[in-house]
Design a protein around this motif. Structure first.
Motif, PDB file in Angstrom:
ATOM      1  N   ASP A  31      -2.559   3.547   6.747  1.00  0.00           N
ATOM      2  CA  ASP A  31      -2.807   4.549   5.644  1.00  0.00           C
ATOM      3  C   ASP A  31      -1.772   5.367   5.091  1.00  0.00           C
ATOM      4  N   GLN A  32      -0.712   5.498   5.776  1.00  0.00           N
ATOM      5  CA  GLN A  32       0.172   6.249   5.136  1.00  0.00           C
ATOM      6  C   GLN A  32       1.359   5.308   4.559  1.00  0.00           C
ATOM      7  N   GLY A  33       1.260   4.023   4.658  1.00  0.00           N
ATOM      8  CA  GLY A  33       2.252   3.313   3.795  1.00  0.00           C
ATOM      9  C   GLY A  33       3.203   2.642   4.698  1.00  0.00           C
ATOM     10  N   ASN A  34       2.840   2.612   6.046  1.00  0.00           N
ATOM     11  CA  ASN A  34       4.105   2.029   6.703  1.00  0.00           C
ATOM     12  C   ASN A  34       3.916   0.524   6.624  1.00  0.00           C
ATOM     13  N   CYS A  35       4.703  -0.510   6.249  1.00  0.00           N
ATOM     14  CA  CYS A  35       4.484  -1.855   6.276  1.00  0.00           C
ATOM     15  C   CYS A  35       5.190  -2.838   6.998  1.00  0.00           C
ATOM     16  N   PHE A  36       4.490  -3.691   7.365  1.00  0.00           N
ATOM     17  CA  PHE A  36       5.109  -4.712   8.381  1.00  0.00           C
ATOM     18  C   PHE A  36       4.991  -5.937   7.614  1.00  0.00           C
ATOM     19  N   ILE A  37       6.060  -7.007   7.798  1.00  0.00           N
ATOM     20  CA  ILE A  37       5.738  -8.380   7.107  1.00  0.00           C
ATOM     21  C   ILE A  37       6.458  -9.226   8.297  1.00  0.00           C
ATOM     22  N   ASP A 132       8.213   1.166  20.152  1.00  0.00           N
ATOM     23  CA  ASP A 132       7.384   1.914  21.036  1.00  0.00           C
ATOM     24  C   ASP A 132       6.378   2.889  20.184  1.00  0.00           C
ATOM     25  N   SER A 133       6.163   2.639  19.114  1.00  0.00           N
ATOM     26  CA  SER A 133       5.336   3.136  18.360  1.00  0.00           C
ATOM     27  C   SER A 133       4.341   2.206  17.825  1.00  0.00           C
TER      28      SER A 133
END
Length: 276
Positions: A31-37, A132-133
């Motif tokens: 929701d905050q915009g942290n993005c993983f690819i 670790d997050s």
């Protein structure tokens, strides 16, 4: 042997070399915009075989970090739930599918070699542990399988993207070139009339609209950078693929029908001008 004849011979040899790629792409944005690819790819070229894994993380403020490895790792099992614990990338992913798969034959060449798009997870709920997050959000996963050398694909420019929200899944694939493709799916239903503007995609005779805001660049670079550590493979690759540029974005997005807001969510999309 004259230089021109030698070059012609090399070209003929390369044309006859077998090629196969299987590439898994998986993403997630919270929701905050942290993005993983995440990428996992296996490339078989002549007598060579390469396995590549890569992670792109773009945090909520738009700062991007990347990691990659050529260390052989097993392909994640593709089922309703994908679980992938990549110790070298320090990332653990659990991905639970919520939408039905979409599979399309995108292209077949004159030798009956195919490019298959298997969108096995159009939308799902992902939980990612990274450094670790813990991050949670909607995600998307697909696998491309092809025996066609990428530089032989009839593409001048590719546009791809996905929008995910509680009730809507929108995915688009757009090829410009000798073999144009214009596919856009809403909850698995296909349309073929998408119109692309700077910050809007409209389709179904302008009934539906995706509008992008707060667009952030995730990464931009030539594919030659991806192959920088694959020296042997890079020697055989066509200049057209090495010069191809990949530009990825993330964006808050509103989805509307006949100007009435249906949903808000996040999009991840890319524009890929093919090299020359």
């Amino acid at each position: 042997m004259p230089t021109n004849d030698f070059q012609y011979l090399i070209i003929l040899i390369i044309k006859q070399i077998s090629f196969k790629i299987e590439k898994l792409y998986l993403d997630c944005i919270d929701d905050q915009g942290n993005c993983f690819i995440l990428y996992w790819a296996k490339v078989e070229f002549f007598l060579m075989r390469f396995v590549y894994s890569g992670l792109v993380f773009c945090n909520a403020k738009g700062f991007t970090t990347e990691k990659s490895t050529l260390h052989k790792t097993n392909k994640p099992v593709i089922d309703r739930i994908i679980q992938f614990n990549h110790k070298l990338l320090k990332t653990n992913i659990k991905f639970n599918r919520t939408d039905d798969a979409i599979i399309r034959l995108l292209y077949k060449d004159s030798n009956n070699n195919e490019l298959i798009w298997n969108c096995h997870h159009p939308k799902g709920w992902a939980e990612i542990i990274h450094n670790d997050s813990i991050y949670k959000g909607f995600g998307y996963a697909e696998t491309l399988i092809s025996q066609i050398k990428p530089w032989n694909l009839p593409i001048d420019e590719l546009k791809w993207g996905r929008f995910l929200s509680d009730f809507y899944t929108v995915i688009w694939i757009n090829w410009l070139g000798k073999y144009p493709i214009n596919k856009i799916f809403i909850n698995g239903i296909e349309f073929n009339d998408a119109i692309f503007k700077d910050d809007i995609i409209s389709f179904n005779n302008d009934t539906y609209r995706l509008k992008f805001s707060e667009i952030q660049l995730i990464r931009e670079g030539k594919l030659s950078g991806l192959f920088s550590r694959m020296t042997l493979l890079k020697m055989f690759l066509n200049r057209r693929i090495l010069n191809t540029i990949e530009i990825k974005y993330k964006s808050r997005t509103s989805f509307s029908k006949n100007s009435e807001l249906l949903s808000n969510g996040w999009s991840i999309f890319e524009i890929v001008p093919w090299g020359r």
